[in-house]
Design a protein around this motif. Structure first.
Motif, short mmCIF file in Angstrom:
data_model
loop_
_atom_site.label_atom_id
_atom_site.label_comp_id
_atom_site.label_asym_id
_atom_site.label_seq_id
_atom_site.Cartn_x
_atom_site.Cartn_y
_atom_site.Cartn_z
N ILE A 23 35.68 10.87 4.07
CA ILE A 23 35.77 11.18 5.48
C ILE A 23 35.34 12.64 5.69
N PRO A 24 34.23 12.86 6.43
CA PRO A 24 33.78 14.23 6.67
C PRO A 24 34.80 15.05 7.47
N LEU A 25 34.98 16.28 7.05
CA LEU A 25 35.86 17.24 7.72
C LEU A 25 35.01 18.46 8.08
N GLU A 26 35.07 18.87 9.34
CA GLU A 26 34.30 20.02 9.81
C GLU A 26 35.24 20.95 10.56
N VAL A 27 35.21 22.23 10.18
CA VAL A 27 36.00 23.26 10.87
C VAL A 27 35.01 24.28 11.42
N LYS A 28 35.04 24.45 12.75
CA LYS A 28 34.14 25.39 13.42
C LYS A 28 34.97 26.53 14.00
N LEU A 29 34.67 27.73 13.57
CA LEU A 29 35.37 28.93 14.04
C LEU A 29 34.42 29.75 14.90
N THR A 30 34.90 30.19 16.05
CA THR A 30 34.11 31.06 16.92
C THR A 30 34.83 32.39 17.04
N ASN A 31 34.13 33.46 16.78
CA ASN A 31 34.70 34.81 16.85
C ASN A 31 34.41 35.39 18.23
N PHE A 40 37.88 36.26 4.36
CA PHE A 40 39.12 35.52 4.35
C PHE A 40 38.86 34.14 3.78
N ALA A 41 39.93 33.41 3.58
CA ALA A 41 39.83 32.04 3.08
C ALA A 41 40.57 31.13 4.04
N LEU A 42 40.12 29.90 4.10
CA LEU A 42 40.72 28.87 4.94
C LEU A 42 41.10 27.72 4.01
N THR A 43 42.38 27.34 4.00
CA THR A 43 42.85 26.27 3.12
C THR A 43 43.36 25.11 3.96
N VAL A 44 42.91 23.90 3.62
CA VAL A 44 43.34 22.68 4.29
C VAL A 44 44.30 21.94 3.35
N ILE A 63 45.67 11.40 -1.60
CA ILE A 63 44.50 12.02 -0.96
C ILE A 63 43.83 12.94 -1.96
N THR A 64 42.51 12.93 -1.94
CA THR A 64 41.78 13.89 -2.75
C THR A 64 40.69 14.51 -1.88
N PHE A 65 40.25 15.71 -2.23
CA PHE A 65 39.16 16.36 -1.53
C PHE A 65 37.88 16.17 -2.33
N VAL A 66 36.81 15.90 -1.62
CA VAL A 66 35.49 15.89 -2.23
C VAL A 66 35.02 17.33 -2.15
N GLY A 67 34.98 18.01 -3.27
CA GLY A 67 34.75 19.44 -3.28
C GLY A 67 36.09 20.15 -3.30
N SER A 68 36.19 21.23 -2.57
CA SER A 68 37.41 22.04 -2.58
C SER A 68 38.13 21.93 -1.24
N ASN A 69 39.44 22.18 -1.26
CA ASN A 69 40.20 22.22 0.00
C ASN A 69 40.28 23.65 0.54
N THR A 70 39.61 24.59 -0.12
CA THR A 70 39.59 25.98 0.33
C THR A 70 38.16 26.42 0.60
N PHE A 71 37.95 27.04 1.75
CA PHE A 71 36.65 27.58 2.14
C PHE A 71 36.74 29.10 2.10
N TYR A 72 35.82 29.74 1.39
CA TYR A 72 35.78 31.20 1.31
C TYR A 72 34.72 31.71 2.28
N VAL A 83 30.62 27.42 10.65
CA VAL A 83 31.04 26.03 10.46
C VAL A 83 31.18 25.76 8.97
N TYR A 84 32.26 25.07 8.62
CA TYR A 84 32.55 24.75 7.22
C TYR A 84 32.76 23.26 7.09
N PHE A 85 32.16 22.68 6.04
CA PHE A 85 32.17 21.24 5.84
C PHE A 85 32.88 20.89 4.54
N GLY A 86 33.63 19.81 4.59
CA GLY A 86 34.28 19.26 3.41
C GLY A 86 34.42 17.77 3.62
#
Length: 130
Positions: A23-31, A40-44, A63-72, A83-86
């Protein structure tokens, strides 16, 4: 914004996903601040809410993550998006939630307060239709 399987998540939406499908997960941050922020790091972190004040974070068998559950993230420039994808893989059916936390590497640069108010993500993993 947070998207799960292409669907925008907010506090009133439950996203249905199939067990066994990534299941694709996308986190979009706007400054919106006047300064760059980062690094910083973002952990799901997924959890189950038993509705009695108890949260189960021991879900490595469900549940498992495809890749990492932390975005640097190095930095997000003013008025820009990042935008960060997992991807998540649910191994069992059930109702799950995502807890998203930020970890600053540099205390002198504050993250925008709106980033700490991300919507609660509720995912219902269901059996695939045969």
């Amino acid at each position: 914004d947070i998207l799960v399987d292409g669907k925008l998540c907010d506090c009133d939406i439950v996203v249905d996903c199939k067990v066994g499908d990534p299941i694709p997960l996308e986190v979009k941050l706007t400054n919106w601040s006047k300064h760059s922020v980062g690094p910083f790091a973002l952990t799901v972190t997924p959890y189950q809410d038993y509705q009695n004040g108890v949260h189960n974070y021991e879900l490595q068998d469900a549940i498992t993550f495809v890749g990492s559950n932390t975005f640097y993230i190095d930095s997000v420039k003013p008025t820009k998006d990042s935008v960060y994808f997992g991807a998540l893989l649910f191994l069992y059916t059930g109702d799950f939630y995502l807890n998203i936390k930020f970890h600053e590497d540099n205390c002198s640069r504050e993250l925008p307060l709106s980033w700490f108010c991300l919507p609660s993500v509720h995912i219902r993993a269901v059996e695939p239709v045969v």
